[in-house]
Scaffold this motif. Structure first.
Motif, PDB file in Angstrom:
ATOM      1  N   PRO A 249       0.690  -1.209   0.035  1.00  0.00           N
ATOM      2  CA  PRO A 249       0.064  -0.020  -0.073  1.00  0.00           C
ATOM      3  C   PRO A 249       0.834   1.316  -0.064  1.00  0.00           C
ATOM      4  CG  PRO A 249       0.117  -1.063   2.175  1.00  0.00           C
ATOM      5  CD  PRO A 249       0.707  -2.040   1.189  1.00  0.00           C
ATOM      6  N   LEU A 250       0.401   2.618  -0.462  1.00  0.00           N
ATOM      7  CA  LEU A 250       0.854   3.362  -0.473  1.00  0.00           C
ATOM      8  C   LEU A 250       1.569   3.823   1.123  1.00  0.00           C
ATOM      9  CD1 LEU A 250       1.427   6.291  -1.909  1.00  0.00           C
ATOM     10  CD2 LEU A 250      -0.823   7.268  -0.859  1.00  0.00           C
ATOM     11  N   THR A 251       0.965   3.700   1.836  1.00  0.00           N
ATOM     12  CA  THR A 251       1.685   4.092   3.265  1.00  0.00           C
ATOM     13  C   THR A 251       2.920   3.409   3.501  1.00  0.00           C
ATOM     14  OG1 THR A 251       0.215   2.149   4.184  1.00  0.00           O
ATOM     15  CG2 THR A 251      -0.589   4.214   4.328  1.00  0.00           C
ATOM     16  N   SER A 252       3.199   2.152   2.917  1.00  0.00           N
ATOM     17  CA  SER A 252       4.462   1.467   3.062  1.00  0.00           C
ATOM     18  C   SER A 252       5.442   2.331   2.302  1.00  0.00           C
ATOM     19  CB  SER A 252       4.439  -0.188   2.517  1.00  0.00           C
ATOM     20  OG  SER A 252       3.933  -0.267   1.305  1.00  0.00           O
ATOM     21  N   ILE A 253       5.061   2.890   1.150  1.00  0.00           N
ATOM     22  CA  ILE A 253       6.194   3.409   0.388  1.00  0.00           C
ATOM     23  C   ILE A 253       6.382   4.735   1.149  1.00  0.00           C
ATOM     24  CG2 ILE A 253       6.479   4.717  -1.918  1.00  0.00           C
ATOM     25  CD1 ILE A 253       6.451   1.431  -1.847  1.00  0.00           C
ATOM     26  N   GLU A 254       5.362   5.409   1.715  1.00  0.00           N
ATOM     27  CA  GLU A 254       5.659   6.858   2.326  1.00  0.00           C
ATOM     28  C   GLU A 254       6.459   6.430   3.736  1.00  0.00           C
ATOM     29  OE1 GLU A 254       1.550   9.319   1.332  1.00  0.00           O
ATOM     30  OE2 GLU A 254       1.553   7.894   2.752  1.00  0.00           O
ATOM     31  N   ASP A 255       6.290   5.386   4.218  1.00  0.00           N
ATOM     32  CA  ASP A 255       7.256   4.980   5.438  1.00  0.00           C
ATOM     33  C   ASP A 255       8.565   4.844   5.065  1.00  0.00           C
ATOM     34  OD1 ASP A 255       4.931   4.820   6.747  1.00  0.00           O
ATOM     35  OD2 ASP A 255       5.020   2.609   6.861  1.00  0.00           O
ATOM     36  N   VAL A 256       8.900   4.338   3.864  1.00  0.00           N
ATOM     37  CA  VAL A 256      10.217   4.358   3.405  1.00  0.00           C
ATOM     38  C   VAL A 256      10.795   5.939   3.143  1.00  0.00           C
ATOM     39  CG1 VAL A 256      11.716   3.386   1.282  1.00  0.00           C
ATOM     40  CG2 VAL A 256       9.958   2.035   2.328  1.00  0.00           C
ATOM     41  N   LEU A 257       9.978   6.554   2.487  1.00  0.00           N
ATOM     42  CA  LEU A 257      10.360   7.923   1.861  1.00  0.00           C
ATOM     43  C   LEU A 257      10.453   8.603   3.353  1.00  0.00           C
ATOM     44  CD1 LEU A 257       8.607   8.276  -1.133  1.00  0.00           C
ATOM     45  CD2 LEU A 257      10.930   7.744  -0.973  1.00  0.00           C
ATOM     46  N   ASN A 258       9.580   8.590   4.239  1.00  0.00           N
ATOM     47  CA  ASN A 258       9.381   9.553   5.361  1.00  0.00           C
ATOM     48  C   ASN A 258       8.731  10.755   4.779  1.00  0.00           C
ATOM     49  OD1 ASN A 258       9.428  10.127   7.711  1.00  0.00           O
ATOM     50  ND2 ASN A 258      11.474  10.980   7.946  1.00  0.00           N
ATOM     51  N   ALA A 259       8.002  10.640   3.850  1.00  0.00           N
ATOM     52  CA  ALA A 259       7.368  11.840   3.227  1.00  0.00           C
ATOM     53  C   ALA A 259       5.994  11.354   2.668  1.00  0.00           C
ATOM     54  CB  ALA A 259       8.295  12.499   2.263  1.00  0.00           C
ATOM     55  N   PRO A 260       4.935  12.208   2.287  1.00  0.00           N
ATOM     56  CA  PRO A 260       3.935  11.898   1.728  1.00  0.00           C
ATOM     57  C   PRO A 260       4.411  11.688  -0.055  1.00  0.00           C
ATOM     58  CG  PRO A 260       3.721  14.139   2.496  1.00  0.00           C
ATOM     59  CD  PRO A 260       4.985  13.694   3.009  1.00  0.00           C
ATOM     60  N   VAL A 261       3.349  10.889  -0.822  1.00  0.00           N
ATOM     61  CA  VAL A 261       3.619  10.909  -1.939  1.00  0.00           C
ATOM     62  C   VAL A 261       2.282  11.512  -2.714  1.00  0.00           C
ATOM     63  CG1 VAL A 261       3.865   9.197  -3.930  1.00  0.00           C
ATOM     64  CG2 VAL A 261       5.007   8.656  -1.903  1.00  0.00           C
ATOM     65  N   ILE A 262       2.629  12.737  -3.331  1.00  0.00           N
ATOM     66  CA  ILE A 262       1.541  13.252  -3.862  1.00  0.00           C
ATOM     67  C   ILE A 262       0.879  12.606  -5.288  1.00  0.00           C
ATOM     68  CG2 ILE A 262       0.560  15.747  -4.444  1.00  0.00           C
ATOM     69  CD1 ILE A 262       1.306  15.212  -1.590  1.00  0.00           C
ATOM     70  N   GLY A 263      -0.295  12.523  -5.595  1.00  0.00           N
ATOM     71  CA  GLY A 263      -0.730  12.115  -6.672  1.00  0.00           C
ATOM     72  C   GLY A 263      -1.503  10.987  -6.503  1.00  0.00           C
ATOM     73  N   GLN A 264      -2.057  10.288  -7.644  1.00  0.00           N
ATOM     74  CA  GLN A 264      -2.770   9.162  -7.504  1.00  0.00           C
ATOM     75  C   GLN A 264      -2.008   8.022  -7.494  1.00  0.00           C
ATOM     76  OE1 GLN A 264      -5.267   9.696 -11.078  1.00  0.00           O
ATOM     77  NE2 GLN A 264      -6.759  10.552  -9.789  1.00  0.00           N
ATOM     78  N   THR A 265      -2.573   6.711  -6.972  1.00  0.00           N
ATOM     79  CA  THR A 265      -2.064   5.383  -7.346  1.00  0.00           C
ATOM     80  C   THR A 265      -2.826   4.333  -8.437  1.00  0.00           C
ATOM     81  OG1 THR A 265      -3.345   4.637  -5.350  1.00  0.00           O
ATOM     82  CG2 THR A 265      -1.178   5.456  -4.901  1.00  0.00           C
ATOM     83  N   ALA A 266      -2.238   3.460  -8.897  1.00  0.00           N
ATOM     84  CA  ALA A 266      -2.727   2.407  -9.707  1.00  0.00           C
ATOM     85  C   ALA A 266      -2.012   1.267  -9.619  1.00  0.00           C
ATOM     86  CB  ALA A 266      -2.929   3.264 -11.098  1.00  0.00           C
ATOM     87  N   TYR A 267      -2.608   0.139 -10.191  1.00  0.00           N
ATOM     88  CA  TYR A 267      -1.957  -0.993 -10.264  1.00  0.00           C
ATOM     89  C   TYR A 267      -2.509  -1.941 -11.453  1.00  0.00           C
ATOM     90  CZ  TYR A 267      -6.024  -3.320  -8.383  1.00  0.00           C
ATOM     91  OH  TYR A 267      -7.315  -3.678  -8.310  1.00  0.00           O
TER      92      TYR A 267
END
Length: 260
Positions: A92-110
């Motif tokens: 999920p997006l939260t796992s990516i933001e945890d790595v970056l320690n910052a929010p990821v602005i924009g949409q998600t898709a798979y």
């Protein structure tokens, strides 16, 4: 489910007359009248029965004539194999933001990819984060900040071959390579050559490819960021250490992609 038809039988009504009794003659006359009445009533009952049978026969005939021919069996739809979940479930997006320690602005898709027997790929999942659209010279340009491709192959050798092919293709395009550590596995970071910074790694029958836009993080932190995202993808799919039985059918919408 099939429903049987229901027939309704309609009985003809029986008529009764009340006649005062006045002697034997009257009784005889009444008996005659009654007999005559019964004789006249019998055809009605027969007609009713005949009507009921006719209706039933008509219904049967209609059902027989309206019955559609046996349909030709259609080909069974093959559903794409998957990692028993989508990006929202596994990465999920939260796992990516945890790595970056910052929010990821924009949409998600798979994207859930279909199996590709020519390269031995059993399942494929492509996750995109931070999708944005901007206007450049009156044209809409779509940018994806982070893209993670997770593949499952029939054998570990097929996975290694796929990664090696990707590395060779990047090198031919002018990219430079450097080693990367993704948990206990060794990967390769690809830079330049007109391509976005990318890390590819094989872990048994699985492969992971991570791509990020160049300005997402500082250049000094880029290798570590790629490694940590790749490890998160491997950790999310640890139970798929073996190909084949590990993949399950999915009803998700499918599309084929050519990443590692």
């Amino acid at each position: 489910m099939l429903f049987a038809g229901y027939g309704v039988q309609v009985d003809a009504p029986t008529r009764r007359r009340s006649v005062p009794v006045a002697g034997i003659a009257c009784a005889a006359l009444i008996a005659c009248l009654a007999l005559s009445a019964c004789s006249k009533a019998e055809p009605k009952t027969s007609n009713a029965s005949s009507t009921s049978l006719s209706t039933t026969a008509g219904t049967s005939a209609a059902s027989s004539s309206s019955a559609s021919p046996t349909p030709t069996p259609s080909a069974t739809r093959t559903l794409p194999a998957s990692f028993s979940g989508t990006c929202d479930d596994l990465l999920p997006l939260t796992s990516i933001e945890d790595v970056l320690n910052a929010p990821v602005i924009g949409q998600t898709a798979y994207i859930v990819g279909v199996p590709q027997t020519d390269i031995g790929r059993v399942a494929y999942l492509n996750c995109k984060y931070g999708i944005t659209k901007t206007k450049v010279k009156k044209k809409t340009v779509t940018t994806t900040k982070i893209e993670v491709g997770i593949s499952l192959y029939g054998t570990s050798q097929q996975a290694l071959d796929r990664v090696a092919g990707t590395v060779d293709a990047y090198r031919l395009a002018g990219s430079t390579t450097s080693d990367a550590g993704v948990g206990q596995f060794s990967g390769t970071i690809l830079m330049g050559g007109g391509e976005l910074p990318t890390l590819v790694v094989a872990a048994g029958p699985r492969t992971v490819a991570v791509t990020v836009v160049g300005n997402l993080v500082a250049s000094s932190k880029l290798p570590t960021t790629l490694e940590r995202i790749a490890k998160a993808a491997l950790d999310a799919t640890t139970r798929f250490n073996q190909a084949g039985p590990g993949a399950t059918a999915s009803a998700s919408a499918s599309a084929s992609a050519g990443s590692s």
